[in-house]
Design a protein around this motif. Structure first.
Motif, PDB file in Angstrom:
ATOM      1  N   ALA A 167       0.716  -1.292   0.002  1.00  0.00           N
ATOM      2  CA  ALA A 167      -0.078  -0.014  -0.026  1.00  0.00           C
ATOM      3  C   ALA A 167       0.803   1.478  -0.138  1.00  0.00           C
ATOM      4  N   ASN A 168       2.133   1.019   0.266  1.00  0.00           N
ATOM      5  CA  ASN A 168       2.890   2.342   0.500  1.00  0.00           C
ATOM      6  C   ASN A 168       4.151   2.460  -0.572  1.00  0.00           C
ATOM      7  N   VAL A 169       4.169   1.822  -1.631  1.00  0.00           N
ATOM      8  CA  VAL A 169       5.267   1.930  -2.365  1.00  0.00           C
ATOM      9  C   VAL A 169       5.627   3.223  -2.397  1.00  0.00           C
ATOM     10  N   GLY A 170       6.920   3.610  -2.575  1.00  0.00           N
ATOM     11  CA  GLY A 170       7.449   4.880  -2.784  1.00  0.00           C
ATOM     12  C   GLY A 170       7.693   5.797  -1.790  1.00  0.00           C
ATOM     13  N   ARG A 171       7.049   5.275  -0.485  1.00  0.00           N
ATOM     14  CA  ARG A 171       7.145   6.221   0.852  1.00  0.00           C
ATOM     15  C   ARG A 171       7.999   5.553   1.718  1.00  0.00           C
ATOM     16  N   PRO A 172       8.659   6.284   2.526  1.00  0.00           N
ATOM     17  CA  PRO A 172       9.742   5.821   3.336  1.00  0.00           C
ATOM     18  C   PRO A 172       9.190   4.828   4.636  1.00  0.00           C
ATOM     19  N   PHE A 173       9.596   3.949   5.159  1.00  0.00           N
ATOM     20  CA  PHE A 173       9.290   3.108   6.153  1.00  0.00           C
ATOM     21  C   PHE A 173      10.373   3.066   7.012  1.00  0.00           C
ATOM     22  N   ALA A 174       9.898   3.501   8.380  1.00  0.00           N
ATOM     23  CA  ALA A 174      11.123   3.418   9.264  1.00  0.00           C
ATOM     24  C   ALA A 174      11.174   2.293  10.170  1.00  0.00           C
ATOM     25  N   ILE A 175      12.346   1.960  10.457  1.00  0.00           N
ATOM     26  CA  ILE A 175      12.540   0.819  11.467  1.00  0.00           C
ATOM     27  C   ILE A 175      13.147   1.465  12.885  1.00  0.00           C
ATOM     28  N   VAL A 176      12.277   1.470  13.763  1.00  0.00           N
ATOM     29  CA  VAL A 176      12.363   2.133  14.880  1.00  0.00           C
ATOM     30  C   VAL A 176      12.731   1.115  16.146  1.00  0.00           C
ATOM     31  N   LEU A 177      13.880   1.567  16.624  1.00  0.00           N
ATOM     32  CA  LEU A 177      14.576   0.716  17.839  1.00  0.00           C
ATOM     33  C   LEU A 177      14.580   1.394  19.095  1.00  0.00           C
ATOM     34  N   ASP A 178      13.725   1.269  20.144  1.00  0.00           N
ATOM     35  CA  ASP A 178      13.891   2.104  21.319  1.00  0.00           C
ATOM     36  C   ASP A 178      13.823   3.526  21.260  1.00  0.00           C
ATOM     37  N   ASN A 179      12.670   4.070  20.257  1.00  0.00           N
ATOM     38  CA  ASN A 179      12.476   5.306  19.771  1.00  0.00           C
ATOM     39  C   ASN A 179      13.758   6.191  19.206  1.00  0.00           C
ATOM     40  N   LYS A 180      14.437   5.012  18.408  1.00  0.00           N
ATOM     41  CA  LYS A 180      15.566   5.990  17.579  1.00  0.00           C
ATOM     42  C   LYS A 180      15.351   5.309  16.152  1.00  0.00           C
ATOM     43  N   VAL A 181      15.281   5.881  15.230  1.00  0.00           N
ATOM     44  CA  VAL A 181      15.042   5.516  13.767  1.00  0.00           C
ATOM     45  C   VAL A 181      16.411   4.982  13.338  1.00  0.00           C
ATOM     46  N   ILE A 182      16.403   3.630  13.410  1.00  0.00           N
ATOM     47  CA  ILE A 182      17.858   2.985  12.954  1.00  0.00           C
ATOM     48  C   ILE A 182      17.713   3.330  11.245  1.00  0.00           C
TER      49      ILE A 182
END
Lengths: 532, 317
Positions: free
Chosen positions: A295-310
């Motif tokens: 559903a979200n091709v072309g948009r950034p997808f964040a991987i968040v670890l302990d409230n920090k964006v890896i």
């Protein structure tokens, strides 16, 4: 009194010989030990962390965070539930242990109470049901309050600590530390002992990370440098290390949860050569991941670890295989540690190190050397004094002292008690205290001799009269050491253990063994006068 | 045949003549110790106060001035530096950092990083960081241990002897313990968990000594039914003097190596125990016995049969 039946002699000698055999593995070299059967070779004194080097960490589970989590979840679910039940409200306020809902129409209080009661989880109870809700819902003055009950708080704490211990164990096992000890202490603490770990920083970093990983969408319309995040989003810092933007605006809604990961491994990207972490989802995670990426091709997808964006890669195509890759400017160690954290799972709450005691291995070796030297010198000094004061009888006492030390080591080995630096001091001190019994006996024998009693009579009276004094004198010390053992921690416990063993064993060596030696000597030489 | 005798046989010192002097001196020292406990107070170690201790070994002899300068720039409150054994070994002590327990960890890591950067090749040999909540509990448990030990002694001696003995022993123990605390205050030695162990050990040793002397008094009470209590106590002390001093000597000899060779960690422990041995030996004679004399002057002697009170105490040969 002076007659020893044969079986008794046999028993006394057997105890001494057995003790010596049990103590020997402590003095064998590594090669000799490997040639011996393992049950025997393992019968060694367990060296404390202060002697072999290692790290003692006391961790505390942040229970406040556990409850905050639940309260925040409660706010969200209350909002949905009240909307579904058509209850109008002006505000939902989170509190310490629950939430308060301000109603638009006080007449709806009953409906609101019913709605909030549905949010409760059942706690306690067995497979047949029972148990009770974890929320206490009350209403009054146009508002409804849902609070976590005392029982619920306790239950949460127990769950959190048990889960934390499990995760801590998994993480530490991955680091390859030998024989770690991980134990619960009190209501909200975990004791971690890591023998031989010279640099505990890595372990502390591993344990200090909650490792709550989420996959969330980036809000591209908002400006991360603005002071306030738009509703439903958070501004989170980047952990990428300077090569991308320093913060992102991330939607609060969790698309895929890290709990749906089944595996994570460190590897390197064959094209760029940089370190990455590969992960796999379980079936639920894989389906959701596929849906979101489709559903979200072309948009950034964040991987968040302990409230920090890896990292926040742009989705190029739907990812349907249930596998993914995290790249984030990692070193090999970073990638490995992240993989360990993801594999082991997230901690239910942050852990804080509240006590650390680390001893380097070379300092431990120095301590052993100093301790052994002290024990050796102390032994020689005490023996010299005993022989100077009581001659042959003093020498008997010295022999008993030697056996006492051997048996103490045997007891420590057998019970796998831990020998600490204060424990060595304890051995030394019990050398001094153990001969007390022999001094008492010898002084009594002298007195009886002076009163004109015969050789046999003096010895017999000496032993029997000194006996209750010896028991009284030593029991008081043993009682104190028991108290110290119960209340003491770590190294101090070791002190109490060695003294207690030393004293209890001295009751045997100083009275029974010495008496056997003296009686044998008397029978053999039949002296006219005693050499005391 | 040569025999080392610490006191000649048939010694007859009238110790009870000095009973007032002994009690007064002891009371004075103990009161002074209590005062010292409050002012200037004890030098609490990190076990009880929280804080950080780092022991580091530098490749060359440590430059204390520059090290102090660097560490002071970290802004972590007072930094104590101390040579520890050799000129290469430095002991760094930091006060408890403001903030929660985890703040100690942050500070300790900072110092480690600074050391690694400032003096390359430095090895950190030991790190101890204790947070406030832990140190509070350790202190409470330590005090609880001391209290329980006193109580246990009271109960034990009460059961095994008449109450006068129990009372005498406890008062003496209290006087002993306060003096050990005073010793810590005067010398400025670190008062930590090891200190609690040392105090408990001295208490154990002291009780041990008292029990032996009391035991003889009780025995003599039965043998010499007509002897005045004062004479009887003196006699008992004299009879056990060789044993009392002999045990003190053997214990002293076993502890001396700790004070000399035990390494920095055990040295303090050894020194306190040496003090304790002198203390416990003298208090058996000059404190415990006079208290018994005061308490028992009428009671123990007049209705003398002590046998009924403690039948199992002394098996007849």
């Amino acid at each position: 009194m002076l007659y020893f039946p044969r079986w008794k002699i046999f028993l006394i000698v057997a105890i001494c010989v057995l003790g010596t055999i049990l103590t020997l593995p402590n003095f064998f070299s590594r090669e000799t030990l490997s040639a011996l059967p393992s049950w025997y070779a393992h019968n060694r004194v367990n060296l404390g962390l202060d002697l072999r080097g290692g790290s003692h960490l006391l961790l505390e589970v942040d229970m406040g965070a556990v409850i905050r989590d639940r309260v925040e979840g409660l706010v969200d679910s209350a909002r949905t539930q009240l909307r579904n039940d058509n209850v109008g409200y002006t505000a939902i306020n989170p509190g310490d242990r629950g939430i308060t809902v301000q109603l638009r129409d006080p007449a709806q209080a009953d409906t609101a109470v019913r709605a909030l009661r549905q949010l409760a989880n059942t706690i306690g109870g067995g497979p047949l049901g029972g148990g009770q809700p974890d929320l206490e819902v009350t209403s009054g003055g146009g508002s409804v309050t849902a609070r976590l009950s005392e029982v619920a708080l306790r239950e949460r704490a127990t769950q959190a600590i048990e889960q934390s211990i499990e995760i801590v164990r998994r993480r530490i096992d991955e680091t390859g530390v030998n024989e770690p000890t991980i134990a619960r202490q009190g209501a909200d603490r975990i004791l971690v002992q890591l023998p031989g770990v010279e640099d505990p920083d890595r372990v502390k970093r591993l344990l200090g990370t909650t490792a709550k990983m989420t996959f969330r969408l980036v809000d591209m319309n908002a400006d991360p440098t603005a002071g306030r995040a738009p509703p439903g989003t958070d501004i989170l810092p980047s952990a990428e290390g300077g090569r991308a933007q320093t913060a992102y605006v991330i939607r609060k809604k969790v698309e895929v949860d890290g709990a749906n990961l089944t595996n994570a491994t460190a590897g390197s990207n064959p094209q760029t050569g940089e370190w990455v972490v590969n992960f796999e989802f379980d079936s639920i995670g894989a389906r959701r991941f596929a849906d979101v990426t489709r559903a979200n091709v072309g948009r950034p997808f964040a991987i968040v670890l302990d409230n920090k964006v890896i990292s926040a890669p742009v989705i190029r195509e739907p990812i349907t295989g249930g596998r993914g890759q995290i790249s984030g400017n990692f070193t090999a160690a970073d990638a490995n540690d992240l993989a360990v954290l993801l594999r082991a799972g997230a901690l239910p709450a942050p852990l804080k190190v509240i006590e650390e005691r680390t001893v380097g291995p070379d300092l431990g070796a120095d301590s052993i050397r100093a301790g052994l030297m002290s024990v050796g010198i102390g032994f020689v000094l005490v023996c010299a004094y005993m022989i100077a004061a009581y001659g042959l009888f003093g020498a008997f006492a010295c022999f008993a002292l030697l056996v006492n030390t051997i048996l103490t080591l045997a007891a420590l080995s057998l019970l796998q008690a831990t020998l600490t630096l204060p424990g060595i001091a304890g051995i030394l001190l019990s050398l001094g205290l153990a001969v007390d019994a022999n001094i008492l006996i010898n002084e009594r024998i002298r007195e009886e001799t002076k009163k004109g009693r015969g050789v046999f009579g003096s010895v017999e009276a000496g032993f029997s009269r000194a006996y209750s004094t010896i028991v009284d004198a030593n029991l008081t010390t043993a009682i104190k050491m028991a108290i110290l053992f119960v209340l003491g921690t770590g190294a101090i416990k070791g002190f109490a253990v060695t003294i207690t063993f030393g004293i209890l064993i001295s009751l045997f060596t100083a009275t029974v063994l010495v008496r056997l030696i003296m009686v044998s000597w008397l029978r053999k030489t039949r002296p006219a006068a005693l050499p005391v | 045949m040569f025999r080392l005798r610490l006191v000649p046989d048939n010694t007859n010192i009238q110790f009870m003549r000095g009973r007032h002097a002994g009690l007064i001196v002891s009371a004075f020292l103990s009161i002074a110790s209590v005062v010292l406990f409050f002012y200037p107070g004890l030098n609490y170690g990190i076990d009880f106060r929280g804080g950080i201790v780092i022991e580091a070994r530098t490749p060359q002899a440590a430059d204390f001035a520059s090290l102090r300068h660097t560490l002071n720039q970290l802004n972590m409150g007072q930094v104590q530096l101390q040579e520890f054994g050799s000129p290469q070994d430095v002991l760094i002590r930091l006060e408890r950092q403001p903030g929660d327990d985890a703040a100690q960890q942050v500070a300790a890591d900072k110092v480690r990083a600074t050391l690694a950067q400032d003096i390359p090749g430095t090895t950190v040999r030991r790190v101890e960081a204790v947070g406030a909540s832990v140190s509070g509990e350790l202190f409470f448990n330590g005090m609880l241990a001391l209290g329980l030990a006193l109580l246990a002694m009271l109960v034990y001696i009460w059961f095994r002897f008449e109450w006068q003995f129990g009372f005498g022993a406890i008062v003496t123990l209290l006087l002993d313990v306060t003096k050990v605390v005073g010793f810590y205050a005067i010398t400025g030695m670190q008062f930590n968990l090891t200190a609690i162990a040392a105090i408990l050990t001295i208490m154990g040793y002291s009780t041990n000594d008292k029990v032996v002397v009391y035991d003889r008094m009780r025995e003599n009470l039965r043998i010499y039914k007509k002897m005045p209590l004062r004479e009887l106590i003196d006699r008992s002390i004299n009879e056990t003097l060789n044993r009392t001093l002999g045990t003190s000597m053997s214990t002293l000899l076993s502890i001396l190596p700790l004070a000399f060779f035990g390494g920095e960690a055990l040295q303090d422990f050894g020194i306190v125990l040496i003090f304790g041995i002198f203390l416990a030996t003298s208090s058996s004679i000059f404190i415990a016995a006079p208290i018994l004399l005061f308490l028992g002057e009428n009671r123990l002697r007049r209705n003398a049969p002590a046998e009924s009170a403690a039948p199992a105490a002394n098996p007849t040969p």
